[in-house]
Design a protein around this motif. Structure first.
Motif, PDB file in Angstrom:
ATOM      1  N   ASP A 186     -21.574  21.842 -33.040  1.00 58.98           N
ATOM      2  CA  ASP A 186     -21.903  23.063 -32.305  1.00 58.98           C
ATOM      3  C   ASP A 186     -20.893  23.375 -31.215  1.00 58.98           C
ATOM      4  O   ASP A 186     -20.465  24.518 -31.049  1.00 58.98           O
ATOM      5  CB  ASP A 186     -23.303  22.944 -31.704  1.00 58.98           C
ATOM      6  N   SER A 187     -20.527  22.364 -30.431  1.00 64.21           N
ATOM      7  CA  SER A 187     -19.600  22.607 -29.332  1.00 64.21           C
ATOM      8  C   SER A 187     -18.243  23.056 -29.855  1.00 64.21           C
ATOM      9  O   SER A 187     -17.583  23.907 -29.245  1.00 64.21           O
ATOM     10  CB  SER A 187     -19.445  21.344 -28.489  1.00 64.21           C
ATOM     11  N   ALA A 236     -17.728  24.786 -32.658  1.00 65.64           N
ATOM     12  CA  ALA A 236     -17.862  26.165 -33.130  1.00 65.64           C
ATOM     13  C   ALA A 236     -17.731  27.149 -31.973  1.00 65.64           C
ATOM     14  O   ALA A 236     -17.006  28.158 -32.073  1.00 65.64           O
ATOM     15  CB  ALA A 236     -19.202  26.352 -33.838  1.00 65.64           C
ATOM     16  N   HIS A 237     -18.411  26.874 -30.868  1.00 66.13           N
ATOM     17  CA  HIS A 237     -18.380  27.811 -29.742  1.00 66.13           C
ATOM     18  C   HIS A 237     -17.029  27.787 -29.032  1.00 66.13           C
ATOM     19  O   HIS A 237     -16.558  28.833 -28.553  1.00 66.13           O
ATOM     20  CB  HIS A 237     -19.518  27.492 -28.780  1.00 66.13           C
ATOM     21  N   ALA A 292     -14.668  29.820 -31.262  1.00 66.36           N
ATOM     22  CA  ALA A 292     -14.979  31.251 -31.158  1.00 66.36           C
ATOM     23  C   ALA A 292     -14.430  31.824 -29.852  1.00 66.36           C
ATOM     24  O   ALA A 292     -13.891  32.937 -29.820  1.00 66.36           O
ATOM     25  CB  ALA A 292     -16.488  31.462 -31.247  1.00 66.36           C
ATOM     26  N   ALA A 293     -14.563  31.066 -28.764  1.00 63.27           N
ATOM     27  CA  ALA A 293     -14.068  31.543 -27.472  1.00 63.27           C
ATOM     28  C   ALA A 293     -12.550  31.658 -27.460  1.00 63.27           C
ATOM     29  O   ALA A 293     -11.989  32.530 -26.781  1.00 63.27           O
ATOM     30  CB  ALA A 293     -14.541  30.600 -26.355  1.00 63.27           C
ATOM     31  N   ILE A 308     -20.465  32.138 -37.669  1.00 63.36           N
ATOM     32  CA  ILE A 308     -20.533  30.683 -37.766  1.00 63.36           C
ATOM     33  C   ILE A 308     -21.495  30.298 -38.886  1.00 63.36           C
ATOM     34  O   ILE A 308     -22.658  30.715 -38.901  1.00 63.36           O
ATOM     35  CB  ILE A 308     -20.986  30.069 -36.430  1.00 63.36           C
TER      36      ILE A 308
END
Length: 993
Positions: free
Chosen positions: A917-918, A920-921, A924-925, A934
């Motif tokens: 999860d971390s 992916a974010h 994206a950022a 995602i």
């Protein structure tokens, strides 16, 4: 007999089920035996690893439970140590851990439940699991990373609880050992595996089933009752890569012989074979396959009493399904074994109905409604002993007690069923009655293959409303856990799909093309449609068209925003009503597949309603603060005459979206559609006019971009241009506007992109392949958002590429008027020739991965899906607007891959496939991309849900279908009024102390 529509009011269906049970059950009496069973389980809880204990220790609503579920889903399949560490740290870091070590792996410092889980795994691993069962070499590589190694062990131990054996032989040995304790147990073995994506996968599953049947047959009683033997459960979607209603003829021709070979083998062995239940949209196809097989059984193995089907009580058609299956049994003089389950895809069925805009849900939304349906179905099964041998799969003690009550009244034979690793505590008590038989549904396979199965079971049984969850939660009292389900809720537990977006905006109504009657309306419209030629506009008349529009603007812009919005909503209703006709036009003129056509009409409807709402929201005056004796107000107003230039790839949705945005804000429109698709635009304009939009307010000016489009852009006085198309044309328009004298004219441009998807080694390959094939090849790759570049981690690249190759070969190419077609032609000969030149270039500079070619004479301008492997991201020089995919392997830091994607200069869509999860974010950022998706495909943005648009070479913004879009169509005015001009602030003076 055909089944009714699955989309009926829930309360209406439940009322019918309650009527079917009337007089058959007195709940207080029927459920009474469950009370001591529940108490006994609570007094003598099952072992630590049993489902009930796991849910008590790690409820899925907790950070620990969620981490456990995510790790169980992904960890064992991760082949590289670095990613395994990152995944473990990411998930355990979200739970109750107190620190991190220098490698980033979570330390076991606290007394958290996952810390105990890891330490338990360390203690038990040597006893139960040899090192060979770990992912190859992983534990050796992670020798110093205690927590990661322990977590791998923990997940493996978890797998042991829900998978009977890693081979069919091991599973049968376990079953024989269990029967020494409970003699009335039988088993139905399920060879773990999800739906096949390639034919090679399907053939592997077929061989696995054959091997399993051979092994079961060796220990079966060839002459006794079939139901006394163990059996096998098979999944039809595992045996054919295109198990979909659109491929019905192919499925019947290819799949039925495969399944029949298994049936023959099972019949000769006198064992039972059950076809597992699947999603709602496959039910009609499943019945076609089932009846074809029943006919073969009747012809060749009429003595066999082991052929069966699983049925899901949560479906609103479950009772009618039982009636249908009973009629098949009677028609062919067979006795069928029917397994009744609650259901396994509830959440995905809810989401699908919402996404498709269907009128009702095909499954019950209240847990006790499913229980009512289950009991009504149980009664129907017991009442058909001539055609059905009932098998009741449930872990709910009250449901079991009710079934025993119904069965006692009927006097007909039956059996109970449970899942291996679940419900053992309750069945320990139930099976103290030696006359009750129970079959265990037992998964068989490698622990890394249990992923989807295990997580689905955890989600189902971990839901707060589930009996297994409540049994584990001792705060739930006996009366609550055994409460009668025989009651009716008048409303759905969830807002119905038409009201998904709240009271303000109605969701566009969709169609479920699996339903024959809905397909028929579309087919009739297509058969009756003629697409005429649309006269071209004379570019020399551009000034006259502008003058007409400018005159209309003076009137239209003064109309109240509520009046304009009302006309757009009426247009949406009219378009929705005419969906079959507009779908037919899109198929015939734009070569859309039927599914894409329905989606596009819905998108156009959504644009009309969304911009109507947005205009009312933003054009209301906004009061601003200021000093006493003064009022300040911000107002928006229309700009004037807008030129709307729309593309051929979404000739209705984008056309209507552009026009609706301009009209809603009080502007008038000169609309130039793509020269390839003028008729659908003409019909859209006629529809707007028919509800009352003035003809002069929106004019259709069809013709070539080089003449008509250029003339419109060059007009003096144009208030703005909105354009969707290629980046080079957007540049041309921008230069033309900049070269004009007068005011600076705003340009809203949405262009294409070299859209990428980054896949790390935690991603589930089957999900990746689904997303890749949909994103790259659906609509023949002719979407702005289509996938052009797949960046896949080197550790899983070979497997993913092989699956993409196999899945792409299964796609059906041809005329989009045919329901089976997946990939139709590109828009015209010019596009065809341009794409072919790019493909020829790639054959000399890259590694071709798909050798297939389009079938001869299937359709003009047809290009088969293409894929090429390149060495690096920068080798993708430009967007190819067609079904062409570039693939690049990567390793190391995924952030570096994002930087390379950013360097391409485009910024429209990006997909990220990872279970970290971390990560992916963070990715994206770091991406300069307008739309990031995602763990899903990267196409099909929904109006108001995923506002669409990019940056850089992919457009100017603002995003279409978003809350900022309409502002660009407006001018701003601040109005300040000095209220003291008449001599003083009367309000202030009146309030003097």
């Amino acid at each position: 007999m055909r089944l009714p529509t699955p989309y009926r009011p829930e309360a209406e269906v439940v009322a019918h089920r309650l009527a079917a049970l009337s007089g058959a059950l007195e709940w207080a009496v029927a459920s009474a035996p469950a009370r001591p069973w529940v108490q006994a389980v609570r007094d003598n809880p099952p072992p630590f690893w049993a489902m009930e204990s796991l849910l008590r220790e790690y409820p899925i609503s907790s950070a620990e439970g969620l981490a456990l579920m995510r790790l169980a889903e992904a960890l064992l399949r991760v082949p590289d140590a670095e990613t395994a560490i990152a995944l473990t740290a990411d998930q355990l870091g979200r739970a109750d851990f107190d620190g991190m070590d220098e490698t980033g792996a979570a330390q076991v410092l606290g007394r958290s439940t996952l810390a105990k889980l890891s330490s338990s795994a360390i203690a038990l691993s040597k006893k139960f699991l040899p090192d060979a069962e770990a992912p190859q070499g992983l534990l050796t590589k992670l020798g110093a990373k205690t927590v990661v190694a322990a977590t791998v062990r923990a997940v493996q131990l978890l797998g042991r609880q829900f998978v009977l054996g890693q081979t069919i032989g091991d599973a049968m040995d376990e079953a024989d050992a269990a029967r020494k304790k409970q003699a009335q147990l039988t088993y139905s073995y399920d060879m773990l595996g999800e739906g096949a994506r390639t034919d090679a996968d399907a053939l592997n599953y077929l061989q696995s089933y054959k091997n399993a049947i051979e092994a079961i047959a060796a220990r079966a009683d060839k002459t006794g009752a079939t139901e006394k033997n163990d059996g096998i459960s098979i999944k039809l979607s595992a045996l054919h890569p295109r198990y979909e209603w659109t491929q019905r003829e192919r499925v019947l021709a290819e799949l039925v012989p495969r399944v029949w070979s298994l049936c023959e083998q099972a019949a000769r062995a006198n064992i039972n074979l059950t076809i597992d239940a699947e999603e709602v949209d496959r039910l009609e196809l499943s019945l076609d396959v089932f009846e074809a097989l029943a006919a073969l059984v009747a012809q060749h193995q009429p003595q066999w009493r082991g052929f069966g089907l699983a049925m899901q009580a949560y479906q609103t058609r479950a009772l009618e399904l039982i009636e249908h299956i009973a009629s098949i049994g009677r028609k062919y003089k067979l006795r069928l074994m029917c397994r009744l389950v609650k259901g396994a895809y509830w959440d995905s069925e809810i989401k699908r109905a919402q996404e498709l805009g269907l009128p009702h849900y095909p499954v019950f939304t209240h847990k006790h409604h499913t229980d009512v349906s289950y009991l009504a179905c149980a009664k129907a099964l017991l009442d058909a002993p001539d055609a059905i041998y009932p098998q009741f799969a449930t872990h709910n003690a009250a449901t079991i007690a009710a079934i025993l009550s119904l069965a006692a009244k009927s006097g007909n034979p039956f059996e109970l069923q449970r899942l291996h690793g679940m419900g053992e505590g309750v069945y320990r008590e139930v099976l103290k009655n030696p006359l009750i038989g129970c079959r265990v549904y037992a998964p068989v396979g490698k622990h890394r293959d249990l992923l989807a199965y295990l997580v689905r079971r955890l989600l189902e049984n971990g839901a707060n409303s589930s009996f297994v969850h409540q049994l584990a939660d001792e705060s739930v009292g006996m009366e609550e856990i055994l409460v009668s389900p025989l009651r009716l809720e008048p409303e759905s537990a969830f807002v119905l799909p038409p009201k998904l977006f709240g009271a303000g905006r109605k969701n566009s109504a969709g169609l479920d093309l699996e339903v024959a009657t809905q397909r028929a309306a579309l087919q009739t419209a297509f058969d009756n449609l003629t697409v005429p030629s649309v006269p071209e506009f004379d570019a020399k008349q551009a000034a006259s068209a502008y003058a007409t529009s400018a005159t209309s603007y003076k009137i239209w812009s003064k109309a109240p925003v509520a009046e304009r919005a009302a006309l757009l909503r009426q247009s949406a209703d009219a378009l929705e009503h005419q969906m079959p006709r507009f779908c037919a036009i899109l198929v015939k003129e734009a070569f859309k597949t039927w599914g894409d056509a329905v989606s596009e009409v819905r998108e156009a409807v959504d644009f009309l309603r969304f911009y109507a709402d947005e205009a009312e929201r933003i054009m209301a005056p906004v009061a601003l603060p200021g000093p006493t004796g003064e009022t300040n107000e911000l107002r928006l107003s229309a700009r004037g005459v807008w030129v709307c230039i729309s593309p051929w790839n979404f000739p209705l949705a984008i056309f209507m979206g552009q026009v609706a945005a301009a009209l809603a804000t009080g502007n008038t429109v000169l609309a130039k559609p793509a020269e390839q698709t003028p008729f659908v635009a003409l019909e859209a304009v006629r529809l707007l006019h028919s509800v009352g939009v003035p003809e002069a307010a929106v004019q259709l000016l069809h013709g070539p971009g080089e003449t008509v489009g250029a003339a419109l852009v060059a007009l003096p006085g144009i208030a703005g241009v909105v354009f969707t198309g290629s980046t080079p044309v957007a540049r041309t328009i921008n230069r033309a506007l900049a070269a004009k004298d007068g005011p600076i004219v705003p340009l809203i441009a949405e262009t294409g992109g070299i859209n990428a998807m980054l896949v790390d080694s935690t991603a589930l390959p089957e999900q990746v392949v689904d997303a890749v094939v949909q994103s790259a090849f659906r609509s023949a790759g002719q979407r702005c958002s289509a996938l052009r570049l797949l960046c896949v981690h080197e550790a899983i690249a070979d497997h993913v590429i092989e699956m993409v190759q196999g899945a792409a070969k299964e796609l059906v190419l041809g005329n989009t008027a045919e329901w089976a077609t997946d990939v139709g032609p590109v828009i015209d000969k010019e596009a065809f020739d341009g794409i072919q030149k790019h493909i020829q270039r790639l054959h000399s500079t890259a590694k071709p991965l798909l050798a297939q070619s389009a079938p001869a004479r299937a359709a003009a301008n047809l290009i088969a899906p293409q894929a090429f492997e390149l060495k690096q991201v920068s080798d993708v020089a430009q967007e190819i607007f067609g079904p062409v995919l570039h693939i690049v392997r990567w390793s190391g830091d995924p952030q570096a891959v994002i930087e390379q994607i950013n360097a391409l200069g485009y910024g429209l869509t990006l997909g990220i496939q990872t279970r970290i999860d971390s990560r992916a974010h963070a990715l994206a950022a770091a991406a300069h991309i307008g739309n990031v998706y995602i763990n899903r495909n990267i196409i099909g943005a929904v109006v108001g849900v995923q506002p669409f648009g990019g940056e850089g070479l992919s457009g100017t913004g603002p995003k279409a279908g978003g809350p900022h879009y309409l502002y660009r169509f407006c001018a701003e005015q601040t109005l300040t009024v000095n209220t003291t001009a008449a001599g003083g602030n009367a309000a202030l003076l009146a309030s003097m102390p």
